[in-house]
Design an enzyme around this catalytic site. Structure first.
Site, short mmCIF file in Angstrom:
data_model
loop_
_atom_site.label_atom_id
_atom_site.label_comp_id
_atom_site.label_asym_id
_atom_site.label_seq_id
_atom_site.Cartn_x
_atom_site.Cartn_y
_atom_site.Cartn_z
N PRO A 206 63.20 37.20 68.45
CA PRO A 206 62.76 38.05 67.33
C PRO A 206 63.70 39.21 67.09
CG PRO A 206 60.91 37.50 68.74
CD PRO A 206 62.14 37.00 69.44
N CYS A 207 63.89 39.58 65.82
CA CYS A 207 64.89 40.59 65.47
C CYS A 207 64.54 41.96 66.07
CB CYS A 207 65.03 40.70 63.96
SG CYS A 207 63.52 41.20 63.10
N GLN A 208 63.25 42.20 66.37
CA GLN A 208 62.88 43.48 66.96
C GLN A 208 63.52 43.69 68.32
OE1 GLN A 208 60.84 41.14 65.72
NE2 GLN A 208 58.85 41.98 65.11
N SER A 209 63.94 42.60 68.97
CA SER A 209 64.44 42.71 70.33
C SER A 209 65.89 43.18 70.39
CB SER A 209 64.33 41.36 71.05
OG SER A 209 65.25 40.43 70.52
N ASN A 245 68.60 34.09 63.26
CA ASN A 245 67.90 35.35 63.02
C ASN A 245 67.92 35.71 61.55
OD1 ASN A 245 66.90 38.24 63.75
ND2 ASN A 245 67.07 37.14 65.69
#
Length: 735
Positions: A206-209, A245
């Protein structure tokens, strides 16, 4: 009103009586064989249920109830109001035949190599299985992919995987339902893989990571997933890995995140080449006789270790640096100061914290889980939690140690020793690239040249930059832009792009993708296909709409001679022959339902519309008439139908859809004032109809944090036809 019940025919020689479905309506009667038999003593005629052994009775009764539901749905809840007896028999027999096909199921049957050369792949952050589905569709010159294992943290991802790949396709592909950040994840993944050598790893953390090391202030469950993804790559060392992503990752933090990702990928080393680098460092060290060079050696040797050995090495590294500090402590502080001064204690206790990094990391994971469980965010507690988690991070501990050193009055002759200690600690948390950059700065010009040659052979993966792909260029009826990072092992051909499989003129339209599913209204569910007559539905524009339908190959490009329509491919399936379904598609509500045999074998699955009230339908109709949400705003306000909803996407039948997300109410069907069904969204993602999304259809509120219902499975997936194009390009190049 029709009545529906079951009756038993005469028992055969073994005492088993055939079970029949009987429908009475307006004096007429229809009888259908269910294909099942049962001993009369095991059937309660009054209750219409089996009363035999528990497991068999549950599955038998579920089947009878399923047939009763489908018959009732056909007779009492269908758009069509009148049926001939033959039409009723034909539709119900389709359901019965589908169930009969279930009798030959061999769950997790052994894969037999029919032809060609298989390459093994693993799917991480698998979700519904978009990558997996696309890889199983790919074949080049008798080369194809074997699906070995997948992983995700959600039960419904696991359920969807088990039903599709183990039950329906009969594959041995394992599923690991575990958080990738947990300490034993790698061991458990290796256990799932067994002795298979993995050729390709795919997945999309996930891009939040993604965040800059040392800069992160928000701690949540998605923190640092990228680095754990790379740990899998380091362990398995596949020939290729693919990381997908969102496009925004390229500009996140002014492009620094993209650069960090490339740097981290370039830091993956070929452990077989480590000894040559270590030998070089030791040779240079002889000339300098420096503590710093010994630190670099220890850090470089960590690259070939993992798990327990790596933890011991890290602990040994800190003890090595701590011993250096203990040697110079009497030279920079008197005995009393060394025991009582807060700055000396900060340095000494900082070493203690760093030596127990494993324990602190476990504590950090537990706190983040509890923080997430308690929904701590945008409140009075969040800063305290984040401050503590920041304080215990190794990089922050080292900053505190450096600050303490700088505030000490160290004699000039020992300042270099103190600076070396700080540098050694920074090496401890550095990437491989950062470590060799420091090494290079300490070398002469001739040594730098020698080092460059060693580094050329030690980098395991080749990657220059990520690239953007649009799913519509690969036969997906959707403008979905995504970024791909493809790491190519140094012994493999370099891949820097995925060539489009369709031209601009060949792109699949929304109408082409879902027109044949447009026989359903508000708050309805369909379990079989119905004929859609374009001439009647579109009257004056029928010719134009029919012209949107093209004959294509399975991968999307037009093929007027032997091609099929996108809708027909969706119904027939795009898997290569090796992976044709072993049983009919079915739906279950949960893992418990699967264990009990509570399976729904329908001809069409996941095709249910939302129950929207009259005001919502009026609002959607106004937006549909205007063709755009913004254009419709003034009319909506006049009618008292304005909404706080930020956006609605009106589908254009002649073009591609916008990016499919996880909330169906964001989209309005091009021909009806309604949201899309799971099946329609799956078509726009290029999933075959035989791919059934399991479990709950939707969810809301706080449940969205933990549940992954059907709409979320679809919206978050990699489009299979895009994945197929990636897999095809890899098969063209893989050695």
């Amino acid at each position: 009103m029709a009545t529906i019940n079951f009756y038993l025919d005469k028992p055969d020689k073994k005492g088993q009586a055939p079970v029949y479905l009987r429908i009475n309506c307006n004096g007429s009667q229809i009888k259908l064989s269910t294909g099942q038999k049962i001993a009369p003593v095991q059937f309660d005629k009054k209750k219409q249920i089996a009363i035999g052994p528990k497991m068999e009775a549950i599955e038998f009764n579920h089947y009878l109830n399923f047939l009763r539901e489908r018959a009732d749905e056909l007779l009492h809840n269908s758009n069509k109001r009148t049926f001939t007896q033959e039409e009723i028999k034909e539709t119900l027999n389709q359901h019965i035949e589908t169930y009969k096909g279930h009798n030959s199921i061999q769950i997790v049957k052994e894969q037999i190599s029919l032809y060609g050369k298989p390459f093994a792949f693993v799917d991480l952050f698998a979700g519904a299985g978009g990558f997996s589905e696309g890889f199983l569709q790919a074949e080049v010159n008798n080369k194809y992919f074997d699906f070995i294992a997948a992983s995700d943290i959600n039960e419904n991802c696991e359920l969807t995987h088990i039903v599709r790949y183990n039950h329906q396709l009969g594959l041995e592909a394992s599923f690991l339902k575990q958080d990738i950040t947990e300490p034993d994840f790698l061991d458990n993944l290796l256990e799932k893989i067994g002795d298979r050598k993995i050729d390709v790893v795919c997945g999309g953390p996930p891009c939040q990571s993604f965040s800059l090391a040392g800069k992160r202030k928000k701690f949540d469950k998605k923190d640092d997933l990228f680095s754990h993804y790379l740990e899998v790559i380091k362990l398995l060392q596949p020939k290729y890995f693919v990381m997908e992503n969102v496009k925004g990752i390229l500009t996140k933090e002014n492009g620094k995140i993209k650069d960090l990702i490339i740097q981290e990928i370039n830091s993956i080393v070929d452990i077989k080449e480590i000894p040559a680098l270590v030998l070089f460092i030791k040779k240079v060290k002889v000339k300098h006789d420096s503590f710093l060079f010994e630190s670099i050696v220890k850090r470089v040797e960590m690259e070939k270790l993992r798990d327990g050995d790596l933890e011991l090495s890290r602990e040994g590294y800190i003890k090595f640096v701590d011993n250096r500090f203990k040697q110079i402590t009497p030279k920079i502080a008197d005995y009393k100061t060394s025991k009582t001064d807060s700055r000396i204690n900060t340095i000494r206790h900082g070493f203690n914290i760093l030596a127990r990094t494993k324990e602190w990391q476990k504590l950090k994971r537990d706190i983040i889980k509890e923080k997430d469980q308690c929904n701590i965010d945008s409140d009075a507690y969040v800063d305290t939690f984040n401050s503590f988690l920041t304080k215990i991070s190794p990089d922050n501990v080292i900053v505190e140690i450096e600050t303490a050193f700088k505030s000490l009055k160290v004699p000039n002759e020992f300042k270099n020793d103190c600076e070396d200690i700080i540098s050694a600690l920074k090496i401890y948390i550095s990437t491989f690239d950062e470590t060799v950059d420091l090494l290079s700065s300490l070398c002469s010009e001739s040594e730098k040249n020698e080092l460059s040659k060693i580094l050329e052979s030690i980098r395991l993966y080749k990657i220059e930059k990520p690239f953007v792909v649009n799913a519509s260029n690969y036969g997906v009826p959707q403008n979905r832009e995504r970024v791909l990072f493809i790491g190519c092992r140094k012994d493999q051909r370099f891949i820097s792009d995925i060539p489009p499989t369709v031209s601009e003129k060949e792109k699949v339209s929304v109408f082409e993708a879902i027109y044949d599913l447009d026989f359903i209204g508000n708050n309805e569910e369909a379990h079989h296909y119905e004929l859609v007559d374009i001439s009647k539905q579109y009257n004056g524009t029928a010719k134009k709409m029919k012209n949107l339908l093209k004959k294509r190959s399975a991968s999307g490009e037009q093929n007027s001679k032997s091609g099929k329509s996108f809708a027909d491919w969706s119904k027939e399936g795009r898997l290569i022959k090796r992976y044709q379904p072993q049983t009919k598609p079915f739906y279950v509500k949960s893992l418990q339902g699967l264990e009990k045999g509570e399976k729904y074998f329908d001809i069409l699955n996941n095709h249910k519309t939302s129950n929207q009230n009259k005001d919502v339908i009026k609002r959607l109709q106004i937006i549909l008439n205007n063709g755009d949400y913004r254009t419709a705003q003034s009319e909506l306000e006049k009618c008292g139908l304005a909404s706080n909803k930020r956006h609605y996407n009106v589908l254009n039948p002649e073009a591609q859809s916008s990016t499919i997300m996880t909330i169906p109410d964001d989209y309005i069907h091009y021909n009806s004032p309604r949201a899309l069904t799971v099946r329609e969204m799956a078509r726009l993602q290029s999933f075959d109809d035989s791919f059934v999304f399991q479990g709950k259809r939707s969810t809301g509120g706080n449940n969205r944090k933990t549940e992954v219902p059907q709409f979320t499975l679809v919206g978050n997936a990699v489009p299979p036809l895009l994945a197929r194009a990636v897999a095809t390009e890899i098969l063209k190049n893989i050695k």
